[in-house]
Design a protein around this motif. Structure first.
Motif, mmCIF file in Angstrom:
data_model
loop_
_atom_site.group_PDB
_atom_site.id
_atom_site.type_symbol
_atom_site.label_atom_id
_atom_site.label_comp_id
_atom_site.label_asym_id
_atom_site.label_seq_id
_atom_site.Cartn_x
_atom_site.Cartn_y
_atom_site.Cartn_z
ATOM 1 N N MET A 180 0.896 -1.231 -0.010
ATOM 2 C CA MET A 180 -0.078 -0.132 0.038
ATOM 3 C C MET A 180 0.716 1.229 -0.187
ATOM 4 S SD MET A 180 -2.827 -0.942 2.779
ATOM 5 C CE MET A 180 -4.350 -0.815 2.207
ATOM 6 N N SER A 181 0.412 2.321 -0.635
ATOM 7 C CA SER A 181 1.167 3.553 -0.680
ATOM 8 C C SER A 181 1.093 4.274 0.706
ATOM 9 C CB SER A 181 0.465 4.428 -1.561
ATOM 10 O OG SER A 181 -0.779 4.614 -1.159
ATOM 11 N N ASP A 182 0.462 4.103 1.847
ATOM 12 C CA ASP A 182 0.480 4.537 3.042
ATOM 13 C C ASP A 182 1.445 4.134 3.957
ATOM 14 O OD1 ASP A 182 -0.709 2.396 3.851
ATOM 15 O OD2 ASP A 182 -2.679 3.646 4.712
ATOM 16 N N GLY A 183 2.262 3.043 3.538
ATOM 17 C CA GLY A 183 3.534 2.585 4.333
ATOM 18 C C GLY A 183 2.855 1.283 5.129
ATOM 19 N N ARG A 184 1.834 1.099 5.201
ATOM 20 C CA ARG A 184 1.236 -0.207 5.581
ATOM 21 C C ARG A 184 1.468 -1.497 4.880
ATOM 22 N NH1 ARG A 184 -4.760 0.701 7.212
ATOM 23 N NH2 ARG A 184 -4.750 1.616 5.325
ATOM 24 N N GLN A 185 1.740 -2.728 5.199
ATOM 25 C CA GLN A 185 1.962 -3.891 4.538
ATOM 26 C C GLN A 185 0.491 -4.273 4.104
ATOM 27 O OE1 GLN A 185 3.801 -6.156 7.661
ATOM 28 N NE2 GLN A 185 6.028 -5.248 7.091
ATOM 29 N N THR A 186 0.703 -5.550 3.345
ATOM 30 C CA THR A 186 -0.493 -5.831 2.896
ATOM 31 C C THR A 186 -1.048 -6.765 3.830
ATOM 32 O OG1 THR A 186 0.497 -7.674 1.862
ATOM 33 C CG2 THR A 186 0.160 -5.749 0.441
ATOM 34 N N MET B 192 -10.918 0.552 13.783
ATOM 35 C CA MET B 192 -11.886 1.331 13.202
ATOM 36 C C MET B 192 -13.194 0.872 12.200
ATOM 37 S SD MET B 192 -9.499 4.894 12.999
ATOM 38 C CE MET B 192 -8.190 5.180 14.014
ATOM 39 N N ASP B 193 -14.219 1.434 12.529
ATOM 40 C CA ASP B 193 -15.390 1.276 11.550
ATOM 41 C C ASP B 193 -14.865 2.124 10.175
ATOM 42 O OD1 ASP B 193 -16.454 -0.588 13.053
ATOM 43 O OD2 ASP B 193 -17.946 0.947 13.853
ATOM 44 N N PRO B 194 -15.207 1.543 9.032
ATOM 45 C CA PRO B 194 -14.857 2.341 7.660
ATOM 46 C C PRO B 194 -15.314 3.847 7.550
ATOM 47 C CG PRO B 194 -15.780 0.425 7.193
ATOM 48 C CD PRO B 194 -15.862 0.303 8.591
ATOM 49 N N GLU B 195 -16.237 4.172 8.386
ATOM 50 C CA GLU B 195 -16.720 5.774 8.412
ATOM 51 C C GLU B 195 -15.843 6.409 9.290
ATOM 52 O OE1 GLU B 195 -19.245 3.634 11.239
ATOM 53 O OE2 GLU B 195 -18.855 3.127 9.101
ATOM 54 N N MET B 196 -15.406 5.657 10.385
ATOM 55 C CA MET B 196 -14.549 6.361 11.537
ATOM 56 C C MET B 196 -13.116 6.640 10.934
ATOM 57 S SD MET B 196 -16.043 7.554 14.089
ATOM 58 C CE MET B 196 -17.143 8.022 12.865
ATOM 59 N N ARG B 197 -12.602 5.412 10.394
ATOM 60 C CA ARG B 197 -11.360 5.550 9.626
ATOM 61 C C ARG B 197 -11.196 6.708 8.579
ATOM 62 N NH1 ARG B 197 -10.872 0.257 7.083
ATOM 63 N NH2 ARG B 197 -10.389 -0.479 9.420
ATOM 64 N N ALA B 198 -12.368 6.754 7.944
ATOM 65 C CA ALA B 198 -12.592 8.260 6.856
ATOM 66 C C ALA B 198 -12.661 9.292 7.557
ATOM 67 C CB ALA B 198 -13.723 7.851 6.030
ATOM 68 N N SER B 199 -13.198 9.401 8.638
ATOM 69 C CA SER B 199 -13.172 10.644 9.718
ATOM 70 C C SER B 199 -11.688 10.831 10.234
ATOM 71 C CB SER B 199 -14.272 10.670 10.883
ATOM 72 O OG SER B 199 -15.541 10.716 9.992
ATOM 73 N N TYR B 200 -11.257 9.947 10.473
ATOM 74 C CA TYR B 200 -9.719 9.917 11.016
ATOM 75 C C TYR B 200 -8.866 10.280 10.079
ATOM 76 C CZ TYR B 200 -5.108 8.268 12.908
ATOM 77 O OH TYR B 200 -4.085 8.144 13.262
ATOM 78 N N ALA B 201 -8.824 9.660 8.705
ATOM 79 C CA ALA B 201 -7.949 10.111 7.697
ATOM 80 C C ALA B 201 -8.241 11.684 7.680
ATOM 81 C CB ALA B 201 -8.214 9.399 6.632
ATOM 82 N N LYS B 202 -9.484 12.189 7.332
ATOM 83 C CA LYS B 202 -9.695 13.434 6.959
ATOM 84 C C LYS B 202 -9.049 14.514 7.993
ATOM 85 C CE LYS B 202 -13.578 16.661 6.124
ATOM 86 N NZ LYS B 202 -15.209 16.748 6.137
ATOM 87 N N LEU B 203 -9.343 14.030 9.431
ATOM 88 C CA LEU B 203 -8.693 14.808 10.502
ATOM 89 C C LEU B 203 -7.260 15.203 10.255
ATOM 90 C CD1 LEU B 203 -9.729 16.485 12.921
ATOM 91 C CD2 LEU B 203 -9.406 14.445 14.132
ATOM 92 N N ARG B 204 -6.335 13.625 9.882
ATOM 93 C CA ARG B 204 -5.073 13.746 9.891
ATOM 94 C C ARG B 204 -4.622 14.714 8.809
ATOM 95 N NH1 ARG B 204 -2.913 8.222 9.064
ATOM 96 N NH2 ARG B 204 -0.956 9.524 9.236
ATOM 97 N N GLU B 205 -5.401 14.789 7.586
ATOM 98 C CA GLU B 205 -5.087 15.563 6.361
ATOM 99 C C GLU B 205 -5.027 16.915 6.611
ATOM 100 O OE1 GLU B 205 -8.069 14.387 3.360
ATOM 101 O OE2 GLU B 205 -7.133 12.507 3.051
ATOM 102 N N THR B 206 -5.726 17.586 7.463
ATOM 103 C CA THR B 206 -5.776 18.923 7.917
ATOM 104 C C THR B 206 -4.713 19.458 8.321
ATOM 105 O OG1 THR B 206 -6.744 18.723 10.298
ATOM 106 C CG2 THR B 206 -8.255 18.925 8.321
ATOM 107 N N GLY B 207 -3.844 18.350 9.068
ATOM 108 C CA GLY B 207 -2.259 18.806 9.493
ATOM 109 C C GLY B 207 -2.167 19.727 10.562
ATOM 110 N N GLN B 208 -3.509 19.767 11.469
ATOM 111 C CA GLN B 208 -3.347 20.921 12.642
ATOM 112 C C GLN B 208 -2.939 20.002 13.666
ATOM 113 O OE1 GLN B 208 -7.456 22.193 12.650
ATOM 114 N NE2 GLN B 208 -6.896 23.508 10.952
#
Length: 170
Positions: free
Chosen positions: A1-7, A154-170
């Protein structure tokens, strides 16, 4: 995977030996770790007669200034009534301000005041100190593995919220 996690095949196949007892121990370790993780902020909040719901609201408002009430509801997974009770307290105590949306007057955008930012910093500093010490003791591979395990839980929707929060970089 491109995010550094193994398959999944590389990561999971070697863990198929885990017994129910080992999984129970992991669950119990997570419970006690969570108690430790929340203990320092709980002590700080007790002096202010606030609880964990206040802490979570302050954390995520501080993490995403201007977030809407609806977004906060989605992140926290609480009822509107419960969140409104917490927000009313934080607003009346001068820690949070609610601003009317520019584009949609029905929206309320939440911001920490200077006092709210100071409390958020104090709470976060306590938790970061505990995490920093644990991560130092565990080492970099364990830290990466820990994050992978948490994200996989994480449930998929929570993983998406977490990823979105991480993208803000704050």
């Amino acid at each position: 995977m491109s995010d550094g996690r193994q398959t999944s095949a590389v990561r999971g196949d070697t863990l198929l030996f885990l017994t129910d007892e080992q999984l129970r121990q992991g669950s119990e370790a997570m419970f006690f770790a969570y108690r430790g993780f929340t203990a320092d902020p709980d002590r700080i909040l007790a002096d202010l007669t606030y609880g964990r719901a206040h802490h979570r609201a302050i954390h995520f408002i501080g993490r995403a200034p201007g977030t809407t009430v609806n977004n906060l509801l989605n992140i926290l997974g609480v009822t509107k009534q419960s969140l409104n009770r917490v927000l009313r307290t934080l607003i009346s105590d001068g820690l949070v301000e609610s601003r009317v949306g520019r584009n949609d007057k029905r929206e309320r955008h939440l911001h920490l005041t200077d006092e709210g930012r100071a409390l958020e910093q104090k709470l976060s500093d306590a938790q970061r100190a505990r995490l920093r010490a644990a991560f130092r003791e565990a080492g970099p591979e364990a830290v990466a593995g820990f994050r992978t395990v948490l994200e996989a839980m994480m449930d998929p929707e929570m993983r998406a919220s977490y990823a979105k929060l991480r993208e803000t970089g704050q």
